[in-house]
Design an enzyme around this catalytic site. Sequence first.
Site, PDB file in Angstrom:
ATOM      1  N   ARG A 246       0.842  -1.205   0.000  1.00  0.00           N
ATOM      2  CA  ARG A 246       0.000   0.000   0.000  1.00  0.00           C
ATOM      3  C   ARG A 246       0.868   1.242   0.000  1.00  0.00           C
ATOM      4  O   ARG A 246       1.952   1.251   0.593  1.00  0.00           O
ATOM      5  CB  ARG A 246      -0.895   0.032   1.248  1.00  0.00           C
ATOM      6  CG  ARG A 246      -2.016  -1.013   1.213  1.00  0.00           C
ATOM      7  CD  ARG A 246      -2.858  -0.942   2.463  1.00  0.00           C
ATOM      8  NE  ARG A 246      -2.037  -0.735   3.631  1.00  0.00           N
ATOM      9  CZ  ARG A 246      -2.348   0.072   4.633  1.00  0.00           C
ATOM     10  NH1 ARG A 246      -3.476   0.724   4.645  1.00  0.00           N
ATOM     11  NH2 ARG A 246      -1.541   0.201   5.668  1.00  0.00           N
TER      12      ARG A 246
ATOM     13  N   ASP B  92       5.720  -3.345  11.226  1.00  0.00           N
ATOM     14  CA  ASP B  92       4.276  -3.099  11.404  1.00  0.00           C
ATOM     15  C   ASP B  92       3.858  -3.074  12.878  1.00  0.00           C
ATOM     16  O   ASP B  92       2.933  -2.349  13.266  1.00  0.00           O
ATOM     17  CB  ASP B  92       3.426  -4.105  10.602  1.00  0.00           C
ATOM     18  CG  ASP B  92       3.812  -5.560  10.820  1.00  0.00           C
ATOM     19  OD1 ASP B  92       4.796  -5.824  11.541  1.00  0.00           O
ATOM     20  OD2 ASP B  92       3.147  -6.441  10.245  1.00  0.00           O
TER      21      ASP B  92
ATOM     22  N   SER C 114       7.705  -5.223   6.995  1.00  0.00           N
ATOM     23  CA  SER C 114       7.345  -6.103   8.116  1.00  0.00           C
ATOM     24  C   SER C 114       8.029  -7.462   8.061  1.00  0.00           C
ATOM     25  O   SER C 114       7.395  -8.520   7.905  1.00  0.00           O
ATOM     26  CB  SER C 114       5.832  -6.243   8.169  1.00  0.00           C
ATOM     27  OG  SER C 114       5.296  -4.949   8.266  1.00  0.00           O
TER      28      SER C 114
HETATM   29  C1  BGC Z   1       7.757 -10.793  10.485  1.00  0.00           C
HETATM   30  C2  BGC Z   1       7.587  -9.613  11.406  1.00  0.00           C
HETATM   31  C3  BGC Z   1       6.209  -9.016  11.240  1.00  0.00           C
HETATM   32  C4  BGC Z   1       5.141 -10.097  11.402  1.00  0.00           C
HETATM   33  C5  BGC Z   1       3.736  -9.562  11.218  1.00  0.00           C
HETATM   34  C6  BGC Z   1       6.604 -11.791  10.666  1.00  0.00           C
HETATM   35  O1  BGC Z   1       6.711 -12.816   9.725  1.00  0.00           O
HETATM   36  O2  BGC Z   1       8.984 -11.443  10.720  1.00  0.00           O
HETATM   37  O3  BGC Z   1       8.571  -8.633  11.172  1.00  0.00           O
HETATM   38  O4  BGC Z   1       6.028  -8.025  12.206  1.00  0.00           O
HETATM   39  O5  BGC Z   1       5.370 -11.125  10.469  1.00  0.00           O
HETATM   40  O6  BGC Z   1       3.549  -8.984   9.986  1.00  0.00           O
END
Ligand code: BGC
Length: 454
Positions: free
Chosen positions: A78, A196, A142
């Site tokens: 996004r 995130d 994320s």
């Molecule tokens: C990632 C994290 C992320 C989480 C939620 C995980 O697979 O390693 O960095 O915060 O997913 O999106």
Amino acid sequence: MVPSSSSALERFLVHLEALFSISINDIRDMISRFHEDMQNGLADKDSSLKMLPSFVDVTTGREQGKFMALDLGGSNLRVLLVTLNGKGATEVSAVSKFAVPEQYMQGSGTALFDFIAECIHAFALEHHVDPRKPRNLALTFSFPVNQTAVKAGTLIVWTKGFTATGVAGKDIVRLLEEALKRRQLYGIHVAALTNDTVGTLMNRRYSDPSCDLGVIMGTGTNACYREVCGRIHKLKSPAPHDHMIINMEWGNFDKLYQTGYDQNLDALSVNPGAMFLEKMVSGMYLGEMVRIVLMDLIQSDLLFLDTPDVSSLFEKSGGVSTAHMSEIQSDQAPHLDKVDTFLKKSFGVGSRVQDRRALQRICQMVSTRAARLGAGAMAAVITWMDPQLIHPHTIAVDGSLYEKYTGFAVTIADTLKALYGEKADALSLVQTQDGSGVGAAIVAAVAASSRRQA
Ligand code: BGC
């Protein structure tokens, strides 16, 4: 008299329910192992919890500014324009969403970052944003990133089905800025790089000073919390503030009992040997776990006895999604008609009511384990921050699993209540959307205001 196959099925299901159950004692045990790994992670010692510094503290709710935000963390990307008015209020004036094709998730890193720059270009065209004008971009990425500053950090390892080559070990901000240059988007500068979970915490904290934990329970799972800098022993240079948000990467926590089914699921995943908690808790994996358990029952001749060669129909990964599981669990009709339709449509299998009930019970045990482990992980972080639960804590939670899965949020709340009794009243779990857009903009604004102060 009950036919012998149905009592064998019942015995198997009871055995599975015991295997997947998580008692309050198991959770207490999990909490103390979590604390050990948190301690080690903060000291840069061997630990399944990476405990990654974010180089920002929480917002005061007074930061202002206009930011472009980019959110990459799953199969959608996004781009947004966000305004922070400095009085706890935020506004999103434009947003575009793009599906990330598998060829970019699993191709070369350069192609992935060129695709991201192309999406920013398309966003600018659609919303009449001049990409040559200077603009600060808040990037939510994320995945586990080893940050060295608020706008610098290297990808440790991909998760959630991404495998793009040439990205692990590289600085994400540089990769994006190089792609922006290739696309001639000269005005856009990355002002902050964030996870995130951090965006989720910040978004709630902008208007709620008691929020100190951000949690994602969606495709993946993770959390961040506010830590005292004196406890982050791995910080190389003195911290500019007393507190800092830590991205725990709790999805990788591995001090948990794994069933044979968990081991199977891990072996079939694109990242075997990693992300144990995520594989037990998050939306990307729960449906697959149900399919693997179903296969075992089918191969033991306990399900779908009227369909010849039925196991070949369930062989392929991906046939059961978390959304299906939630639908299956919510079916209260006496003959479980929705479950029947799902089995027919998705697998071409006719079923007896007892087959459907078995499937419903499997979904129930897999999702209940997920919610209880999720609650255990939250409890571990809360008691790390506040062992006696003296202060109120708002836990900002985002993610489709928490938001949409039948009964998931209730099981988490019940588990916290069972752990803490009346003291659980100090905890409020608040669904908080758009940490990766609005929350990221807040991170960029906090970073800018601490630069000004410095
Ligand atoms: C990632 C994290 C992320 C989480 C939620 C995980 O697979 O390693 O960095 O915060 O997913 O999106």
